[in-house]
Design a protein around this motif. Sequence first.
Motif, short mmCIF file in Angstrom:
data_model
loop_
_atom_site.label_atom_id
_atom_site.label_comp_id
_atom_site.label_asym_id
_atom_site.label_seq_id
_atom_site.Cartn_x
_atom_site.Cartn_y
_atom_site.Cartn_z
N ALA A 58 0.83 -1.21 0.00
CA ALA A 58 0.00 0.00 0.00
C ALA A 58 0.86 1.26 0.00
O ALA A 58 0.59 2.22 -0.73
CB ALA A 58 -0.93 0.00 1.21
N THR A 59 1.91 1.27 0.81
CA THR A 59 2.74 2.47 0.88
C THR A 59 3.55 2.66 -0.40
O THR A 59 3.78 3.80 -0.82
CB THR A 59 3.69 2.40 2.08
OG1 THR A 59 4.46 1.19 2.03
CG2 THR A 59 2.90 2.45 3.38
N ARG A 60 3.96 1.58 -1.04
CA ARG A 60 4.67 1.71 -2.31
C ARG A 60 3.75 2.25 -3.39
O ARG A 60 4.18 3.03 -4.26
CB ARG A 60 5.26 0.36 -2.72
CG ARG A 60 6.50 -0.03 -1.91
CD ARG A 60 6.82 -1.51 -2.06
NE ARG A 60 8.07 -1.90 -1.43
CZ ARG A 60 8.25 -2.11 -0.13
NH1 ARG A 60 7.23 -1.92 0.71
NH2 ARG A 60 9.42 -2.47 0.35
N ILE A 61 2.47 1.86 -3.36
CA ILE A 61 1.50 2.42 -4.31
C ILE A 61 1.38 3.93 -4.11
O ILE A 61 1.41 4.71 -5.07
CB ILE A 61 0.14 1.74 -4.14
CG1 ILE A 61 0.20 0.30 -4.63
CG2 ILE A 61 -0.95 2.52 -4.89
CD1 ILE A 61 -1.05 -0.52 -4.32
N LEU A 62 1.25 4.37 -2.87
CA LEU A 62 1.08 5.80 -2.60
C LEU A 62 2.34 6.59 -2.91
O LEU A 62 2.26 7.77 -3.28
CB LEU A 62 0.65 6.00 -1.16
CG LEU A 62 -0.77 5.53 -0.84
CD1 LEU A 62 -1.03 5.56 0.66
CD2 LEU A 62 -1.80 6.38 -1.59
N ASP A 63 3.51 5.97 -2.75
CA ASP A 63 4.74 6.65 -3.15
C ASP A 63 4.75 6.92 -4.65
O ASP A 63 5.25 7.95 -5.10
CB ASP A 63 5.96 5.80 -2.78
CG ASP A 63 6.23 5.76 -1.29
OD1 ASP A 63 5.70 6.63 -0.57
OD2 ASP A 63 6.95 4.84 -0.85
N ARG A 64 4.21 6.00 -5.42
CA ARG A 64 4.21 6.12 -6.88
C ARG A 64 3.01 6.93 -7.37
O ARG A 64 3.12 7.68 -8.35
CB ARG A 64 4.15 4.72 -7.50
CG ARG A 64 4.03 4.74 -9.04
CD ARG A 64 5.35 4.79 -9.72
NE ARG A 64 5.93 3.46 -9.65
CZ ARG A 64 5.60 2.45 -10.49
NH1 ARG A 64 4.73 2.66 -11.46
NH2 ARG A 64 6.16 1.28 -10.35
N ILE A 65 1.85 6.74 -6.75
CA ILE A 65 0.61 7.40 -7.18
C ILE A 65 0.10 8.24 -6.01
O ILE A 65 -0.81 7.83 -5.28
CB ILE A 65 -0.45 6.37 -7.63
CG1 ILE A 65 0.17 5.32 -8.57
CG2 ILE A 65 -1.62 7.06 -8.33
CD1 ILE A 65 -0.78 4.18 -8.93
N PRO A 66 0.68 9.40 -5.77
CA PRO A 66 0.40 10.14 -4.53
C PRO A 66 -1.04 10.63 -4.40
O PRO A 66 -1.49 10.91 -3.29
CB PRO A 66 1.38 11.32 -4.60
CG PRO A 66 1.78 11.43 -6.03
CD PRO A 66 1.71 10.05 -6.60
N ASN A 67 -1.79 10.70 -5.51
CA ASN A 67 -3.19 11.13 -5.42
C ASN A 67 -4.15 9.98 -5.21
O ASN A 67 -5.37 10.20 -5.15
CB ASN A 67 -3.58 11.90 -6.68
CG ASN A 67 -2.88 13.25 -6.77
OD1 ASN A 67 -2.65 13.90 -5.76
ND2 ASN A 67 -2.51 13.66 -7.97
N ALA A 68 -3.63 8.77 -5.09
CA ALA A 68 -4.48 7.62 -4.85
C ALA A 68 -4.96 7.59 -3.40
O ALA A 68 -4.39 8.23 -2.52
CB ALA A 68 -3.72 6.33 -5.18
N THR A 69 -6.00 6.81 -3.18
CA THR A 69 -6.47 6.45 -1.83
C THR A 69 -6.43 4.93 -1.74
O THR A 69 -6.93 4.24 -2.64
CB THR A 69 -7.89 6.96 -1.58
OG1 THR A 69 -7.90 8.38 -1.65
CG2 THR A 69 -8.39 6.52 -0.21
N VAL A 70 -5.85 4.41 -0.67
CA VAL A 70 -5.75 2.97 -0.51
C VAL A 70 -6.47 2.56 0.77
O VAL A 70 -6.23 3.12 1.84
CB VAL A 70 -4.28 2.50 -0.45
CG1 VAL A 70 -4.22 0.98 -0.23
CG2 VAL A 70 -3.54 2.88 -1.73
#
Length: 252
Positions: A58-70
Amino acid sequence: MLTTTVAQAWISRWDRQQEGYLPDREERFTALIDAVEAGAGRPDPLILDLGCGPGSLATRILDRIPNATVVAIDTDPLLLALGRGAHAGRMALRFADHDLGTPGWAAALDLDRPADAAVSTTALHWLPEPALRTAYAELASALRPGGLFLNGDHLDVGEPTLRRLERALADRATRRRFGDDRPEDWRQWWDAAAADPALAALTAARTAAAGHHGSESGGLAVHVAALHDAGFGEVGPLWQNGNNRVLCAVRR
């Protein structure tokens, strides 16, 4: 709430332990997030992380896609506490305590819109097939039409020679990476966590359902069939190294 320092230290140790079983773990993460970024359909996707553990993916996703919500879903009290303790200031990341094999968890998330994508890594093979089918049916109800599901896991084929060769590739990659200096294994990590006074109450709170007792649904064909039956159309591997795959499914 665990302190940030304690939680982050144990997550780092968790990641290292996981790499002992998966030497190309970061490569798989990269491929999986590439697919989410390319296929989510918007710059601010809502993403579900199934069997999230302490939030490594989840944190790697947000590092790459900062406007995402997980929304990260698990039922293990210790791993959820580590994730919440390490990432308390990350407003785009919400941890949710739900059993994926129990009907109703998708509605209980109380999402304000259907999710654009869902991910999982080294988690769902622990579910017995009936629970896996429940998880996929629930997931289909939470995803928008055309939404993606990316599952990174060791998923074996049925053909015995291919299965043996795929496992051999994985074993040889592990030996090349670590030689005789393998990281601590799963059992050693949990034993060490139980011995840490900061985690003692959390390890004691782990239920039988949160523990792992052996692979249950590790067959590729089982996952493909369950996804089709749940309402997913296109289903197939996007990335593979031996029996380590990223399986992609598209919601009808």
